[in-house]
Motif scaffolding. Structure first.
Motif, mmCIF file in Angstrom:
data_model
loop_
_atom_site.group_PDB
_atom_site.id
_atom_site.type_symbol
_atom_site.label_atom_id
_atom_site.label_comp_id
_atom_site.label_asym_id
_atom_site.label_seq_id
_atom_site.Cartn_x
_atom_site.Cartn_y
_atom_site.Cartn_z
ATOM 1 N N ARG A 184 -43.448 12.696 4.639
ATOM 2 C CA ARG A 184 -44.865 12.575 4.284
ATOM 3 C C ARG A 184 -45.032 12.147 2.816
ATOM 4 N N GLU A 185 -44.104 12.549 1.957
ATOM 5 C CA GLU A 185 -44.205 12.141 0.560
ATOM 6 C C GLU A 185 -44.160 10.629 0.431
ATOM 7 N N ALA A 186 -43.319 9.992 1.245
ATOM 8 C CA ALA A 186 -43.289 8.531 1.244
ATOM 9 C C ALA A 186 -44.608 7.972 1.768
ATOM 10 N N CYS A 187 -45.188 8.636 2.783
ATOM 11 C CA CYS A 187 -46.476 8.198 3.330
ATOM 12 C C CYS A 187 -47.580 8.324 2.288
ATOM 13 N N LEU A 188 -47.572 9.402 1.502
ATOM 14 C CA LEU A 188 -48.607 9.603 0.497
ATOM 15 C C LEU A 188 -48.534 8.531 -0.587
ATOM 16 N N VAL A 189 -47.333 8.232 -1.039
ATOM 17 C CA VAL A 189 -47.173 7.205 -2.071
ATOM 18 C C VAL A 189 -47.586 5.842 -1.527
ATOM 19 N N ALA A 190 -47.168 5.534 -0.302
ATOM 20 C CA ALA A 190 -47.522 4.243 0.299
ATOM 21 C C ALA A 190 -49.021 4.150 0.562
ATOM 22 N N ALA A 191 -49.649 5.270 0.955
ATOM 23 C CA ALA A 191 -51.087 5.272 1.200
ATOM 24 C C ALA A 191 -51.858 4.997 -0.087
ATOM 25 N N ALA A 192 -51.444 5.642 -1.189
ATOM 26 C CA ALA A 192 -52.112 5.411 -2.468
ATOM 27 C C ALA A 192 -51.945 3.970 -2.911
ATOM 28 N N LEU A 250 -50.840 2.009 7.536
ATOM 29 C CA LEU A 250 -49.672 2.860 7.312
ATOM 30 C C LEU A 250 -49.329 3.693 8.546
ATOM 31 N N LYS A 251 -48.049 3.807 8.838
ATOM 32 C CA LYS A 251 -47.596 4.664 9.933
ATOM 33 C C LYS A 251 -47.782 6.137 9.566
ATOM 34 N N SER A 252 -47.883 6.972 10.584
ATOM 35 C CA SER A 252 -47.946 8.416 10.359
ATOM 36 C C SER A 252 -46.555 8.939 10.010
ATOM 37 N N PRO A 253 -46.447 10.155 9.459
ATOM 38 C CA PRO A 253 -45.120 10.728 9.185
ATOM 39 C C PRO A 253 -44.245 10.807 10.434
ATOM 40 N N GLN A 254 -44.838 11.105 11.587
ATOM 41 C CA GLN A 254 -44.045 11.145 12.817
ATOM 42 C C GLN A 254 -43.441 9.786 13.108
ATOM 43 N N ALA A 255 -44.267 8.742 13.051
ATOM 44 C CA ALA A 255 -43.788 7.397 13.369
ATOM 45 C C ALA A 255 -42.799 6.895 12.327
ATOM 46 N N GLY A 573 -46.331 16.049 -8.369
ATOM 47 C CA GLY A 573 -44.922 16.368 -8.210
ATOM 48 C C GLY A 573 -44.114 15.326 -7.472
ATOM 49 N N ILE A 574 -44.705 14.183 -7.118
ATOM 50 C CA ILE A 574 -44.006 13.126 -6.381
ATOM 51 C C ILE A 574 -43.871 11.908 -7.286
ATOM 52 N N SER A 575 -42.643 11.465 -7.491
ATOM 53 C CA SER A 575 -42.395 10.297 -8.317
ATOM 54 C C SER A 575 -42.543 9.038 -7.485
ATOM 55 N N ARG A 576 -43.454 8.168 -7.907
ATOM 56 C CA ARG A 576 -43.668 6.919 -7.178
ATOM 57 C C ARG A 576 -42.443 6.016 -7.263
ATOM 58 N N THR A 577 -41.849 5.941 -8.433
ATOM 59 C CA THR A 577 -40.638 5.128 -8.587
ATOM 60 C C THR A 577 -39.515 5.643 -7.697
ATOM 61 N N HIS A 578 -39.379 6.949 -7.650
ATOM 62 C CA HIS A 578 -38.355 7.587 -6.814
ATOM 63 C C HIS A 578 -38.519 7.186 -5.344
ATOM 64 N N ILE A 579 -39.760 7.206 -4.851
ATOM 65 C CA ILE A 579 -40.026 6.866 -3.450
ATOM 66 C C ILE A 579 -39.768 5.384 -3.198
#
Length: 631
Positions: A184-192, A250-255, A573-579
């Motif tokens: 989901r952290e990847a989804c949040l960064v991609a959504a933003a 964007l895909k959901s975390p499940q997908a 707490g989520i690094s965009r560069t990291h993702i």
């Protein structure tokens, strides 16, 4: 669609006597003698035709029999299907693989050829499960434990020595159990990134390509609507196709979890995706429909995919919290008796890609966001915090709408409103949202004004044209969000579940003979409390982000116009560069472009609901005329 469904209590299976939109592809050959004379008793004794067979994909192409079709389809993804698959296929474990160390090179099946040549590694499958935090919260409330302990018990059931491997035909179990909070952290960064890019001046000046509404390569337009809730997506596709340009791609975390594990494992282990079996444990039954979408298969990301190859679903089976308990009971396992401690690290099989392994299984457990972010993943709030990082000195203002499931968020600095967003949960509120987004009808009367229409509630928060001012709207079908999903344990079932586990009232619970809406609301509060009380601290999570350098080069968050999203790198707490480092590595590993891995598409689904249906006489007349006959 979000109502509680179970294969055990269905009584409305579709029979051939019920009209269905699905066309008849083939008819059985009639071998009877057309001139044979029979009697009434022989006709009565004849067997009725078998029930119509309908798949999940058929249901998504139909909107005329939602309840009946879903009732049939739920049984296709159930705890019984999980047990059947485990008993049919041996689970693949090391040393079935020829290890090549941790340098990221490919692995090969011992004594077999690549699946692309038609030879698989025996008849085994690589079993992987992903677990939603909402499911863990539901079970935590039932057994009065923490969400972390509930997650450990699920892992013990799926992979532990006291779990499903006992009593199975082959002792098969799940090699990995993944927390979807990580993905989901990847989804949040991609959504933003999607929202900031789509609402930039450059994107706003680029018109949509004709006929491309809902396509994967198009940019959604304001207000951008969440795509993580499959019940909402099905509703939009079937009843309001004018919403397709607004849907997040964007895909959901499940997908996304399914795409990640199948694309990487098939490449690293050199096996076909069909040998990887992915189970998702989710809070609602609509996730079963999401797993069946034709867009979420290997055909979307598998390099050199041939049209002659059958696409493999990214998620093979979805079960809910209630079905997970049925899964344990079917193997005579008392879920409450499972160890509440994590599996020993010595028994853990490393993911074949060390960089992705470090991402999927971090040393610090990820916790859910704060209550202000909502119980559905916190998409809106993370996007809002991303905007806040780009505008130092700004603050977030929150105001409630007409009910608790309508909340408006504003980012303000001094007297300036930088951006506005909103949250709409529950179909009652969704209908109000949709009504205000519906394009104005152009009157055919001469002299009438163009583009004007009367819309109720044009004044006030979240009303009329105000909806179109939102940059982003988090839409969820269930009132209260995902913790109130249809597959969660309801208050009416708690005592039954505890009795089956041999547990009496916990922590002084008052047993109510007939729990009602008030008790269900109080119960949902306990589930939310478990959801938001996850362990872990922000400082620990930031340490993972800082120390989690896996040897990848730094890359900026990409956008459609080639620029990067400005602002602070670490948001919540989520690094965009990291993702984006991880996503770039994933793309390089699989040879698939990032957009094909992250995004999906939508399509208009034709419905015949409310339309005049042909009578039998009209259908026969049309068939006769098409064959050159007549009356």
């Amino acid at each position: 669609m979000s109502a509680i469904l179970s294969a055990d209590d269905l009584n409305d299976f579709i029979s051939p006597g019920v009209a269905c939109i699905k066309p008849i592809e083939t008819l059985p050959e009639d071998k009877s003698n057309a001139y044979e004379v029979t009697t009434e008793d022989k006709v009565a004794a004849s067997q009725p035709p078998p029930p119509a067979q309908i798949s999940l994909t058929d249901c998504l192409a139909c909107s005329g029999c939602v309840t009946s079709a879903e009732a049939v389809l739920v049984s296709l993804q159930s705890h019984t299907e999980v047990l059947t698959t485990l008993d049919t296929h041996r689970s693949l474990h090391t040393p079935w693989l020829a290890h090549s160390g941790t340098n990221g090179t490919k692995h090969a099946c011992n004594g077999t050829h690549n699946g692309a040549n038609g030879h698989h590694c025996g008849e085994g499958k690589l079993f992987v499960a992903s677990v939603s935090p909402h499911t863990r919260a539901s079970l935590a409330a039932v057994f009065s434990i923490s969400e972390a302990e509930a997650g450990n018990m699920i892992a013990q059931l799926l992979s532990g020595p006291l779990g499903l491997k006992n009593g199975g035909a082959h002792g098969s179990d799940f090699t990995w159990v993944i927390d979807t909070n990580v993905v989901r952290e990847a989804c949040l960064v991609a959504a933003a990134n999607e929202v900031v890019t789509a609402l930039s001046p450059e994107a706003s000046s680029t018109p949509l390509t004709a006929g491309s509404e809902g396509a994967i390569d198009t940019t959604p337009k304001k207000p951008i609507l969440t795509s993580a809730c499959p019940g909402w997506i099905c509703y939009a596709e079937k009843t309001h196709p004018f919403l397709l340009p607004h849907l997040s791609r964007l895909k959901s975390p499940q997908a996304l979890t399914g795409t990640l594990i199948k694309s990487v494992l098939s490449q690293r282990y050199n096996i076909p995706p069909s040998q990887i079996w992915h189970l998702a444990i989710m809070p609602c039954f609509d996730k079963k429909l999401e797993a069946s979408r034709s867009e979420l298969t290997s055909a979307a990301w598998l390099p050199h995919h041939s049209s002659s190859q059958d696409p493999v679903r990214d998620v093979d089976c979805v079960i809910t919290a209630r079905e997970l308990l049925h899964l344990a009971a079917a193997r005579n396992i008392a879920f409450s008796s499972l160890p509440r401690t994590p599996l020993p690290s010595s028994q853990r099989t490393p993911f074949p890609d060390p960089k992705i392994d470090a991402f999927l299984f971090p040393p610090t457990r990820r916790k859910n966001k704060d209550p202000i972010a909502g119980s559905s993943g916190g998409y809106l709030y993370h996007i809002l915090q991303t905007y806040q990082a780009q505008h130092p000195g700004s603050s977030i203002s929150v105001s409630r709408g007409r009910n608790a499931d309508v909340v408006e968020y504003s980012l303000v600095r001094n007297s300036e409103t930088i951006v506005k967003m909103a949250r709409f949960y529950g179909f009652r509120n969704i209908q109000n949202l949709v009504r205000r987004l519906k394009p104005a009808k152009i009157s055919k009367m001469p002299g009438a004004r163009v583009g004007r229409s009367r819309k109720p509630g044009a004044n006030g928060a979240a009303g009329g044209e105000g909806v179109k001012e939102y940059a982003y709207v988090e839409v969820m079908a269930c009132p209260g969000g995902c913790t109130n999903g249809g597959g969660q344990v309801k208050v009416t079932e708690v005592e039954e579940v505890r009795a089956a586990e041999g547990i009496k009232a916990v922590n002084g619970d008052v047993v109510v003979a007939r729990p009602g809406p008030k008790e269900q609301k109080e119960w949902l509060g306990r589930v939310d409390e478990a959801y938001f009380s996850g362990s872990g601290s922000d400082s620990e999570e930031e340490k993972v982000d800082r120390d989690g350098d896996w040897g990848m080069k730094d890359v900026d968050a990409p956008t459609t116009n080639g620029s990067s999203v400005p602002g602070a790198d670490v948001v919540s707490g989520i690094s965009r560069t990291h993702i984006w480092n991880l996503l770039s590595h994933w793309s390089d590993t699989t040879g698939v472009e990032i957009p094909k891995l992250l995004y999906t598409s939508y399509r208009k689904v034709e419905s015949d609901v409310g339309k005049k249906k042909q009578s039998d006489v009209e259908r026969v007349a049309g068939l006769a005329s098409s064959l050159g006959g007549g009356w």
